[in-house]
Motif scaffolding. Sequence first.
Motif, PDB file in Angstrom:
ATOM      1  N   GLN A 228      34.241  46.133  49.306  1.00  0.00           N
ATOM      2  CA  GLN A 228      34.211  44.731  49.745  1.00  0.00           C
ATOM      3  C   GLN A 228      34.515  43.792  48.587  1.00  0.00           C
ATOM      4  O   GLN A 228      35.291  42.841  48.723  1.00  0.00           O
ATOM      5  CB  GLN A 228      32.845  44.393  50.350  1.00  0.00           C
ATOM      6  N   ARG A 229      33.910  44.057  47.435  1.00  0.00           N
ATOM      7  CA  ARG A 229      34.141  43.214  46.244  1.00  0.00           C
ATOM      8  C   ARG A 229      35.603  43.311  45.797  1.00  0.00           C
ATOM      9  O   ARG A 229      36.207  42.313  45.424  1.00  0.00           O
ATOM     10  CB  ARG A 229      33.204  43.652  45.123  1.00  0.00           C
ATOM     11  N   GLN A 230      36.149  44.512  45.828  1.00  0.00           N
ATOM     12  CA  GLN A 230      37.559  44.689  45.466  1.00  0.00           C
ATOM     13  C   GLN A 230      38.471  43.879  46.381  1.00  0.00           C
ATOM     14  O   GLN A 230      39.398  43.205  45.924  1.00  0.00           O
ATOM     15  CB  GLN A 230      37.947  46.174  45.521  1.00  0.00           C
ATOM     16  N   ASN A 231      38.193  43.921  47.679  1.00  0.00           N
ATOM     17  CA  ASN A 231      39.015  43.177  48.636  1.00  0.00           C
ATOM     18  C   ASN A 231      38.901  41.676  48.438  1.00  0.00           C
ATOM     19  O   ASN A 231      39.874  40.933  48.619  1.00  0.00           O
ATOM     20  CB  ASN A 231      38.620  43.556  50.071  1.00  0.00           C
ATOM     21  N   GLU A 232      37.709  41.215  48.042  1.00  0.00           N
ATOM     22  CA  GLU A 232      37.513  39.784  47.774  1.00  0.00           C
ATOM     23  C   GLU A 232      38.384  39.340  46.600  1.00  0.00           C
ATOM     24  O   GLU A 232      38.984  38.262  46.625  1.00  0.00           O
ATOM     25  CB  GLU A 232      36.034  39.504  47.471  1.00  0.00           C
ATOM     26  N   PHE A 233      38.453  40.176  45.576  1.00  0.00           N
ATOM     27  CA  PHE A 233      39.293  39.849  44.418  1.00  0.00           C
ATOM     28  C   PHE A 233      40.774  39.865  44.788  1.00  0.00           C
ATOM     29  O   PHE A 233      41.535  38.979  44.410  1.00  0.00           O
ATOM     30  CB  PHE A 233      39.025  40.811  43.266  1.00  0.00           C
TER      31      PHE A 233
ATOM     32  N   GLY B 194      49.828  34.690  17.186  1.00  0.00           N
ATOM     33  CA  GLY B 194      48.753  33.761  17.522  1.00  0.00           C
ATOM     34  C   GLY B 194      48.659  33.411  18.995  1.00  0.00           C
ATOM     35  O   GLY B 194      47.986  32.455  19.368  1.00  0.00           O
ATOM     36  N   GLN B 195      49.308  34.199  19.855  1.00  0.00           N
ATOM     37  CA  GLN B 195      49.351  33.870  21.280  1.00  0.00           C
ATOM     38  C   GLN B 195      48.440  34.783  22.105  1.00  0.00           C
ATOM     39  O   GLN B 195      48.111  35.896  21.706  1.00  0.00           O
ATOM     40  CB  GLN B 195      50.785  33.988  21.805  1.00  0.00           C
ATOM     41  N   VAL B 196      48.048  34.264  23.256  1.00  0.00           N
ATOM     42  CA  VAL B 196      47.284  35.050  24.233  1.00  0.00           C
ATOM     43  C   VAL B 196      48.130  35.143  25.496  1.00  0.00           C
ATOM     44  O   VAL B 196      48.412  34.130  26.137  1.00  0.00           O
ATOM     45  CB  VAL B 196      45.930  34.385  24.555  1.00  0.00           C
ATOM     46  N   ILE B 197      48.559  36.351  25.828  1.00  0.00           N
ATOM     47  CA  ILE B 197      49.414  36.569  26.986  1.00  0.00           C
ATOM     48  C   ILE B 197      48.562  37.019  28.165  1.00  0.00           C
ATOM     49  O   ILE B 197      47.924  38.078  28.124  1.00  0.00           O
ATOM     50  CB  ILE B 197      50.497  37.648  26.707  1.00  0.00           C
ATOM     51  N   THR B 198      48.522  36.191  29.214  1.00  0.00           N
ATOM     52  CA  THR B 198      47.737  36.520  30.403  1.00  0.00           C
ATOM     53  C   THR B 198      48.574  37.365  31.361  1.00  0.00           C
ATOM     54  O   THR B 198      49.707  37.007  31.687  1.00  0.00           O
ATOM     55  CB  THR B 198      47.289  35.233  31.119  1.00  0.00           C
ATOM     56  N   VAL B 199      48.007  38.493  31.802  1.00  0.00           N
ATOM     57  CA  VAL B 199      48.686  39.385  32.743  1.00  0.00           C
ATOM     58  C   VAL B 199      47.703  39.617  33.898  1.00  0.00           C
ATOM     59  O   VAL B 199      46.874  40.508  33.841  1.00  0.00           O
ATOM     60  CB  VAL B 199      49.075  40.730  32.082  1.00  0.00           C
ATOM     61  N   ASP B 200      47.804  38.771  34.941  1.00  0.00           N
ATOM     62  CA  ASP B 200      46.762  38.793  35.972  1.00  0.00           C
ATOM     63  C   ASP B 200      47.251  38.620  37.403  1.00  0.00           C
ATOM     64  O   ASP B 200      46.465  38.347  38.304  1.00  0.00           O
ATOM     65  CB  ASP B 200      45.714  37.720  35.667  1.00  0.00           C
ATOM     66  N   GLY B 201      48.558  38.762  37.626  1.00  0.00           N
ATOM     67  CA  GLY B 201      49.089  38.625  38.982  1.00  0.00           C
ATOM     68  C   GLY B 201      48.945  37.234  39.564  1.00  0.00           C
ATOM     69  O   GLY B 201      49.059  37.050  40.775  1.00  0.00           O
ATOM     70  N   GLY B 202      48.683  36.261  38.684  1.00  0.00           N
ATOM     71  CA  GLY B 202      48.545  34.882  39.154  1.00  0.00           C
ATOM     72  C   GLY B 202      47.124  34.469  39.474  1.00  0.00           C
ATOM     73  O   GLY B 202      46.879  33.366  39.962  1.00  0.00           O
ATOM     74  N   LEU B 203      46.144  35.340  39.194  1.00  0.00           N
ATOM     75  CA  LEU B 203      44.741  35.065  39.548  1.00  0.00           C
ATOM     76  C   LEU B 203      44.225  33.758  38.970  1.00  0.00           C
ATOM     77  O   LEU B 203      43.459  33.044  39.603  1.00  0.00           O
ATOM     78  CB  LEU B 203      43.865  36.243  39.093  1.00  0.00           C
ATOM     79  N   THR B 204      44.672  33.421  37.757  1.00  0.00           N
ATOM     80  CA  THR B 204      44.115  32.221  37.102  1.00  0.00           C
ATOM     81  C   THR B 204      45.059  31.018  37.145  1.00  0.00           C
ATOM     82  O   THR B 204      44.906  30.076  36.374  1.00  0.00           O
ATOM     83  CB  THR B 204      43.759  32.532  35.641  1.00  0.00           C
ATOM     84  N   ILE B 205      46.032  31.041  38.061  1.00  0.00           N
ATOM     85  CA  ILE B 205      46.923  29.874  38.205  1.00  0.00           C
ATOM     86  C   ILE B 205      46.079  28.651  38.571  1.00  0.00           C
ATOM     87  O   ILE B 205      45.225  28.726  39.453  1.00  0.00           O
ATOM     88  CB  ILE B 205      47.978  30.117  39.316  1.00  0.00           C
TER      89      ILE B 205
ATOM     90  N   LEU C 248      49.716  37.764  43.866  1.00  0.00           N
ATOM     91  CA  LEU C 248      50.593  38.922  44.059  1.00  0.00           C
ATOM     92  C   LEU C 248      49.972  39.990  44.963  1.00  0.00           C
ATOM     93  O   LEU C 248      50.611  40.991  45.288  1.00  0.00           O
ATOM     94  CB  LEU C 248      50.996  39.534  42.717  1.00  0.00           C
ATOM     95  N   GLY C 249      48.709  39.786  45.358  1.00  0.00           N
ATOM     96  CA  GLY C 249      48.103  40.613  46.397  1.00  0.00           C
ATOM     97  C   GLY C 249      47.724  42.022  46.011  1.00  0.00           C
ATOM     98  O   GLY C 249      47.561  42.884  46.874  1.00  0.00           O
ATOM     99  N   ARG C 250      47.529  42.285  44.727  1.00  0.00           N
ATOM    100  CA  ARG C 250      47.127  43.639  44.305  1.00  0.00           C
ATOM    101  C   ARG C 250      46.531  43.584  42.917  1.00  0.00           C
ATOM    102  O   ARG C 250      46.695  42.601  42.187  1.00  0.00           O
ATOM    103  CB  ARG C 250      48.338  44.580  44.295  1.00  0.00           C
ATOM    104  N   PHE C 251      45.824  44.658  42.549  1.00  0.00           N
ATOM    105  CA  PHE C 251      45.362  44.806  41.177  1.00  0.00           C
ATOM    106  C   PHE C 251      46.543  45.222  40.303  1.00  0.00           C
ATOM    107  O   PHE C 251      47.506  45.826  40.777  1.00  0.00           O
ATOM    108  CB  PHE C 251      44.261  45.868  41.074  1.00  0.00           C
TER     109      PHE C 251
END
Length: 241
Positions: A195-200, A230-241, A206-209
């Motif tokens: 259930q928690r996985q589906n909530e995320f 000095g950069q931080v590259i976010t790779v999250d499928g758009g979760l933090t847009i 992008l609809g997936r982990f």
Amino acid sequence: MSKKIVLITGGAKGIGLATANRLSSEEMTVVINTHTPLEEKESEKLEEQGIVFKGFEGDVSNEDDAQRIIKTVIDEYGRIDVLVNNAGIIKDKLLFRMGLDDFETVLKVNLVGTFNMTKLVMKFMQKQKSGNIINISSISGLHGNIGQGNYSASKAGIVGLTKTTAKEGAIRGIRCNAVAPGMINTDMVHKMNAQRQNEFIAQIPLGRFGRPEEIADTISFLIKNNYITGQVITVDGGLTI
């Protein structure tokens, strides 16, 4: 030397192992650190993939262990071109239930471990006048996450450490960047109920982990591009847009 020498902490599974496989396939000499000795099956699989692991066991949060690991790689190969600080743990609890030990243990492994390895490897990289350090942070370190006060604090600390390392290392040709993964298909995600996985997943555009291999792709890119630091590259499928 034609082959880059790469050291990956916490390299026996998940993102660390995917990165080891990717970089090994790109003709780099890959050495992985593990906290404890591996089981025979795991050892045989790594040997088949050409990944070096024997003799590099140790706790990166312990300065003596960290020093021994780095010295062993230097003695064996003469240099370290890339360090990937991937070792990390979680001990999730809501803040009002979190004991001081839960907080300090996670910070010690995730943040102090990264500091130990970075500090010690920089001494050699400064002599080489070249080097590349890539730290694994998390979107939790950038945005926080319920139940992860300790983990979020450790990963936020890695962001600050990354930027400082980049500024201090640049004069000697040392680059430092961080990757901030989102929800990636690793043991940490698998421990959540369905259930928690589906909530995320419902929150991810992008609809997936993500896959560990997609983080490995990003690390490979950061090794190759010599003008990013000095950069931080976010790779999250758009979760933090």
